[in-house]
Design a protein around this motif. Structure first.
Motif, PDB file in Angstrom:
ATOM      1  N   GLY A  92       0.826  -1.210   0.000  1.00  0.00           N
ATOM      2  CA  GLY A  92       0.000   0.000   0.000  1.00  0.00           C
ATOM      3  C   GLY A  92       0.855   1.253   0.000  1.00  0.00           C
ATOM      4  O   GLY A  92       0.530   2.236  -0.682  1.00  0.00           O
ATOM      5  N   THR A  93       1.957   1.235   0.738  1.00  0.00           N
ATOM      6  CA  THR A  93       2.815   2.421   0.805  1.00  0.00           C
ATOM      7  C   THR A  93       3.492   2.681  -0.534  1.00  0.00           C
ATOM      8  O   THR A  93       3.517   3.814  -1.025  1.00  0.00           O
ATOM      9  CB  THR A  93       3.881   2.236   1.904  1.00  0.00           C
ATOM     10  OG1 THR A  93       3.213   1.871   3.107  1.00  0.00           O
ATOM     11  CG2 THR A  93       4.651   3.494   2.125  1.00  0.00           C
ATOM     12  N   VAL A  94       4.020   1.607  -1.140  1.00  0.00           N
ATOM     13  CA  VAL A  94       4.695   1.765  -2.431  1.00  0.00           C
ATOM     14  C   VAL A  94       3.720   2.313  -3.474  1.00  0.00           C
ATOM     15  O   VAL A  94       3.991   3.298  -4.168  1.00  0.00           O
ATOM     16  CB  VAL A  94       5.282   0.409  -2.893  1.00  0.00           C
ATOM     17  CG1 VAL A  94       5.823   0.527  -4.303  1.00  0.00           C
ATOM     18  CG2 VAL A  94       6.358  -0.040  -1.926  1.00  0.00           C
ATOM     19  N   LEU A 258      -6.944  -4.519   1.523  1.00  0.00           N
ATOM     20  CA  LEU A 258      -6.239  -3.699   2.514  1.00  0.00           C
ATOM     21  C   LEU A 258      -5.193  -2.823   1.844  1.00  0.00           C
ATOM     22  O   LEU A 258      -5.094  -1.629   2.126  1.00  0.00           O
ATOM     23  CB  LEU A 258      -5.569  -4.597   3.557  1.00  0.00           C
ATOM     24  CG  LEU A 258      -6.477  -5.303   4.562  1.00  0.00           C
ATOM     25  CD1 LEU A 258      -5.662  -6.240   5.428  1.00  0.00           C
ATOM     26  CD2 LEU A 258      -7.219  -4.302   5.421  1.00  0.00           C
ATOM     27  N   ALA A 259      -4.406  -3.413   0.923  1.00  0.00           N
ATOM     28  CA  ALA A 259      -3.328  -2.656   0.287  1.00  0.00           C
ATOM     29  C   ALA A 259      -3.901  -1.482  -0.512  1.00  0.00           C
ATOM     30  O   ALA A 259      -3.369  -0.370  -0.455  1.00  0.00           O
ATOM     31  CB  ALA A 259      -2.505  -3.567  -0.621  1.00  0.00           C
ATOM     32  N   LEU A 260      -5.021  -1.710  -1.225  1.00  0.00           N
ATOM     33  CA  LEU A 260      -5.611  -0.619  -2.006  1.00  0.00           C
ATOM     34  C   LEU A 260      -6.115   0.481  -1.076  1.00  0.00           C
ATOM     35  O   LEU A 260      -5.961   1.671  -1.360  1.00  0.00           O
ATOM     36  CB  LEU A 260      -6.752  -1.137  -2.878  1.00  0.00           C
ATOM     37  CG  LEU A 260      -6.322  -2.010  -4.055  1.00  0.00           C
ATOM     38  CD1 LEU A 260      -7.521  -2.314  -4.941  1.00  0.00           C
ATOM     39  CD2 LEU A 260      -5.234  -1.347  -4.879  1.00  0.00           C
ATOM     40  N   SER A 261      -6.724   0.086   0.035  1.00  0.00           N
ATOM     41  CA  SER A 261      -7.243   1.111   0.939  1.00  0.00           C
ATOM     42  C   SER A 261      -6.085   1.891   1.564  1.00  0.00           C
ATOM     43  O   SER A 261      -6.164   3.116   1.706  1.00  0.00           O
ATOM     44  CB  SER A 261      -8.159   0.474   1.983  1.00  0.00           C
ATOM     45  OG  SER A 261      -7.627   0.540   3.258  1.00  0.00           O
ATOM     46  N   VAL A 262      -5.002   1.203   1.907  1.00  0.00           N
ATOM     47  CA  VAL A 262      -3.820   1.910   2.414  1.00  0.00           C
ATOM     48  C   VAL A 262      -3.286   2.861   1.349  1.00  0.00           C
ATOM     49  O   VAL A 262      -2.971   4.013   1.630  1.00  0.00           O
ATOM     50  CB  VAL A 262      -2.709   0.904   2.805  1.00  0.00           C
ATOM     51  CG1 VAL A 262      -1.432   1.646   3.150  1.00  0.00           C
ATOM     52  CG2 VAL A 262      -3.137   0.077   3.983  1.00  0.00           C
ATOM     53  N   SER A 263      -3.218   2.371   0.099  1.00  0.00           N
ATOM     54  CA  SER A 263      -2.603   3.186  -0.945  1.00  0.00           C
ATOM     55  C   SER A 263      -3.366   4.491  -1.149  1.00  0.00           C
ATOM     56  O   SER A 263      -2.763   5.540  -1.357  1.00  0.00           O
ATOM     57  CB  SER A 263      -2.527   2.397  -2.251  1.00  0.00           C
ATOM     58  OG  SER A 263      -3.795   2.335  -2.854  1.00  0.00           O
ATOM     59  N   ALA A 264      -4.713   4.432  -1.054  1.00  0.00           N
ATOM     60  CA  ALA A 264      -5.496   5.657  -1.231  1.00  0.00           C
ATOM     61  C   ALA A 264      -5.187   6.648  -0.120  1.00  0.00           C
ATOM     62  O   ALA A 264      -5.023   7.852  -0.365  1.00  0.00           O
ATOM     63  CB  ALA A 264      -6.991   5.329  -1.260  1.00  0.00           C
ATOM     64  N   ASN A 265      -5.096   6.147   1.120  1.00  0.00           N
ATOM     65  CA  ASN A 265      -4.777   7.042   2.234  1.00  0.00           C
ATOM     66  C   ASN A 265      -3.376   7.600   2.111  1.00  0.00           C
ATOM     67  O   ASN A 265      -3.151   8.792   2.318  1.00  0.00           O
ATOM     68  CB  ASN A 265      -4.915   6.285   3.565  1.00  0.00           C
ATOM     69  CG  ASN A 265      -6.369   6.129   3.950  1.00  0.00           C
ATOM     70  OD1 ASN A 265      -7.183   7.012   3.685  1.00  0.00           O
ATOM     71  ND2 ASN A 265      -6.693   5.004   4.545  1.00  0.00           N
ATOM     72  N   VAL A 266      -2.425   6.715   1.772  1.00  0.00           N
ATOM     73  CA  VAL A 266      -1.031   7.155   1.647  1.00  0.00           C
ATOM     74  C   VAL A 266      -0.912   8.199   0.545  1.00  0.00           C
ATOM     75  O   VAL A 266      -0.203   9.198   0.691  1.00  0.00           O
ATOM     76  CB  VAL A 266      -0.099   5.954   1.383  1.00  0.00           C
ATOM     77  CG1 VAL A 266       1.299   6.418   1.017  1.00  0.00           C
ATOM     78  CG2 VAL A 266      -0.044   5.065   2.605  1.00  0.00           C
ATOM     79  N   ALA A 267      -1.651   7.990  -0.559  1.00  0.00           N
ATOM     80  CA  ALA A 267      -1.593   8.936  -1.674  1.00  0.00           C
ATOM     81  C   ALA A 267      -1.986  10.332  -1.199  1.00  0.00           C
ATOM     82  O   ALA A 267      -1.321  11.325  -1.543  1.00  0.00           O
ATOM     83  CB  ALA A 267      -2.509   8.474  -2.802  1.00  0.00           C
TER      84      ALA A 267
END
Lengths: 382, 339
Positions: A92-94, A258-267
């Protein structure tokens, strides 16, 4: 009565009173609950943890048999939770970093696409996405009998991805030692090379040398001693593929969600961090002749990182807690294992206490690690 | 999930706050409240699910009604509380509900360690397995290496693990919290088989696109006697629950139905007269109205009627009586004499 007006005394006094009150309330609740449970002949305590579990957990990050204890079953749940959360946080972070930077792109198509991506993911509950990904996997992919044979030994079906598994038969420890030693040496060489480059201003081949040092011990071991690797190829069993390494759809759907939801927040966090860096930094870099990409990488991102870290901690805590949605799509995380245990033993209060304690402890660990990292990158005022 | 946590917290709070549940007898509490509070499942068609008018229908719901009728003379004086599978026992322990009538299996450890007692078995169930016909399997023993879908509920996971351990076979277990996901995974072929209580398999099969494509395998891998539960150490209340259930069975044996109960009041049969309260004073011995038996049958009918109305062959579940037939018709439904 002068000490009542003493600031220091008052500060401590009120704190002691507050803590005492909380402890008293907690103790009263505990005492009444255990008293009532005892009066009603309801079993209490944590003895059930040593009883045999009696159920199977197929997807286990650490080895588990039905004859193992309930305590170990809960441990398997914890390991599964940690595994999926760490992987989701990493991917998600990457991904989020890339999308966040894309949001700032001067190419309108790319920027809009990134915007749509973020808004779609942020504004629909994660649970619905988990159902969606899982349904897509099990409905679109064929059943295991008609599994797609992507490469020799690699099968994809709605029971997941099966790939050949490698087992190191002999010389396993030597291999591990070479890998670790090579990695450590490569890291040191890389650091030294970077330092030298900064000091002299001349580029050197630090990266290449480090790569060589990383691989050399393993190659050497292979040439000198040799280690035998056993490949376990999946074969068609009566109903499904046996052998090999299974990546199950429950795990994939959860990791994906989970990874997609993290990625949206991280973005969003990354975008905010970049925008918070003073415009003058861009202009100064441009004046020095740095290209836009290099400006971002060398000037803006390192400064944005300081702003990014604290909200990032929140995101990591959230992904970790959200992993408990696993229960909806059949991934045996801590909550699901606890639920099975609760049904079997009827000791709900103890089981809930365990899983709340575990979540609390792991969350605090994440916070501590992130706070340490935050202090490490924070602007040091001298 | 959040709901489960909430109800567990509520139950835990109930345990910390309420010690008074054991102070007054349950019968007094229920009478003073003016209605019975009965714990049922969230939504299980055939056992407990609201109909389109919002009235709770089902086998378990009718057991609640029969107890309410015995106490109040009116089967509708029941408040149905949907209970979560994880918190049902806590709800009973804390006094939130008076009776738990929720497809609950009577087992040793539940009886001995949870501070509750069980009434007579109202439904003899057992865990079975269902597979698509196209799999070409005729026995559960052929299912080694297969993936099997199940719900985390009760002890299904443990039973299926025990079954395969006994025949020394491996299998893949996929556990879902949501019944919908569980069904979807089975129908899409993620799992070769699905396991649950046979009555539940019948309702899963009933909603398939083509129910004829699926078969329930002959093995019954566990005994699941479903029984109502009540708090321990209140034998008067326990007697009321047990005898309300037994009365349903005895009434079927004697041919008393909801329709003919008024005529049967004038029956010459001394057993029937005692059951319906026309003679003697059996009801008073339980602290109930003497017409308790009449009231129970008048509101829900006899055991056979309750069965056929909710889960029988004329319903979507389409279950045959099997072990749930009367003892004199080849089943195991047997009531001690009411005299």
């Amino acid at each position: 009565m002068t000490f009542l007006h003493d600031m220091r005394f008052r500060a401590y006094f009120y704190q002691v009173v507050a803590v005492g009150f909380v402890v008293l309330v907690g103790w009263t609740m505990f005492a009444t609950a255990s008293g009532n449970l005892a009066k009603q002949n309801i079993a209490t305590g944590f003895d059930f943890l040593t009883r045999p579990a009696g159920f199977v957990i197929t997807e286990a990050a650490i080895a588990f048999e039905a004859t193992d204890t309930i305590g170990r079953a809960i441990l398997v749940g914890i390991a599964n939770t940690v595994k999926v959360s760490l992987l989701a946080a990493f991917f998600g972070t990457v991904l989020g970093l890339a999308v966040g930077i894309a949001r700032m792109s001067r190419n309108p198509l790319l920027a809009r696409l990134a915007l749509v991506y973020v808004e779609l993911l942020r504004n629909v509950p994660l649970l619905l996405y988990l159902f969606l990904w899982y349904s897509l996997i099990i409905l679109i992919l064929p059943p295991v009998k008609q599994a797609l044979n992507l490469l020799p030994g690699v099968y994809l079906s709605n029971s997941g991805l099966v790939v050949p598994a490698a087992f190191v038969e002999s010389g396993g420890y030597a291999l591990l030692a070479c890998l670790l030693g090579g990695a450590a040496a490569a890291f040191l060489i890389r650091v030294a090379a970077t330092r030298k480059r900064v000091a002299t201003g001349r580029s050197n081949h630090g990266g290449l040398i480090a790569l060589g040092v990383l691989l050399a011990p393993v190659l050497l071991l292979w040439l000198v001693n040799g280690f035998s690797v056993n490949w376990d190829f999946p074969t068609a069993g009566k109903f499904r593929l046996t052998g090999g390494l299974h990546v199950r759809p429950e795990f994939v759907a959860l990791l994906f969600g989970l990874a997609l939801s993290v990625s949206a927040n991280v973005a969003e966090i990354v975008r905010a961090g970049i925008q918070a860096v003073n415009k003058g930094q861009w202009e100064a870099s441009a004046a020095l002749g740095l290209a836009r990409g290099k400006t971002m990488r060398l000037v803006v991102l390192p400064q944005a990182l300081r702003i990014i870290i604290p909200p990032l901690t929140n995101t990591y805590l959230t992904v970790f807690k959200n992993s408990s949605l696993a229960i909806a799509i059949g991934y045996p995380d801590l909550v699901m294992v606890s639920n099975t245990v609760m049904n079997q033993t009827g000791q709900a209060i103890e089981t809930i206490a365990i899983f709340m304690g575990v979540y609390l402890a792991l969350s605090i660990t994440i916070s501590l690690v992130m706070n340490w990292y935050n202090a490490h990158v924070a602007l040091k005022e001298r | 999930m959040k709901q489960a946590l909430l109800s567990i917290c509520a139950a835990a709070l109930g345990l910390t706050m309420a010690g008074q549940a054991s102070a007054a007898s349950t019968l007094e509490t229920v009478k003073a409240r003016g209605k019975l509070v009965c714990g049922v499942s969230l939504a299980t068609p055939g056992f407990a699910a609201p109909d389109d008018k919002g009235r709770m229908q089902g086998f378990d719901a009718d057991i609640c009604r029969s107890i309410a009728a015995a106490v109040f003379g009116d089967g509708d004086k029941v408040e149905f509380v949907p209970t979560n599978i994880n918190t049902r026992f806590q709800a009973l322990q804390s006094g939130e509900i008076d009776v738990l009538s929720r497809q609950t299996t009577h087992t040793f450890s539940r009886d001995a360690s949870l501070g509750l007692d069980f009434g007579p078995t109202v439904f003899y169930d057992g865990q079975g397995l269902m597979v698509p016909k196209s799999l070409g399997v005729s026995s559960a023993k052929e299912l080694t290496e297969a993936a099997i879908c199940t719900l985390p509920g009760t002890t299904t996971a443990q039973n299926i693990s025990d079954f395969f351990r006994a025949i020394n076979g491996k299998f893949e277990l996929v556990v879902f919290e949501s019944p919908d996901e569980n069904r979807a995974a089975f129908y899409s072929g993620r799992c070769e088989a699905i396991t649950s209580d046979r009555s539940d398999l019948a309702s899963i099969r009933a909603v398939a696109n083509n129910p004829a494509d699926y078969i329930v395998l002959p093995e019954t891998i566990s005994k699941e006697p479903l029984a109502p539960a009540f708090r321990q150490n209140d034998s008067q209340w326990g007697d009321i629950v047990s005898w309300s259930v037994w009365l349903l069975m005895a009434a079927e044996e004697k041919g008393i139905t909801q329709a003919n109960v008024d005529e049967k009041l004038k029956s010459e049969d001394p057993d029937v007269q005692r059951m319906l309260g026309a003679t003697e004073e059996l009801g008073k011995m339980l602290g109930l109205d003497n017409k308790w038996g009449y009231n129970v049958i008048k509101s829900v009918g006899n055991y056979g009627e309750v069965f056929e109305r909710n889960v029988g062959e004329g319903t979507k579940l389409g279950l045959t009586r099997g072990p749930n037939a009367l003892w004199n018709a080849g089943g195991m439904i047997y009531s001690p004499p009411i005299r």
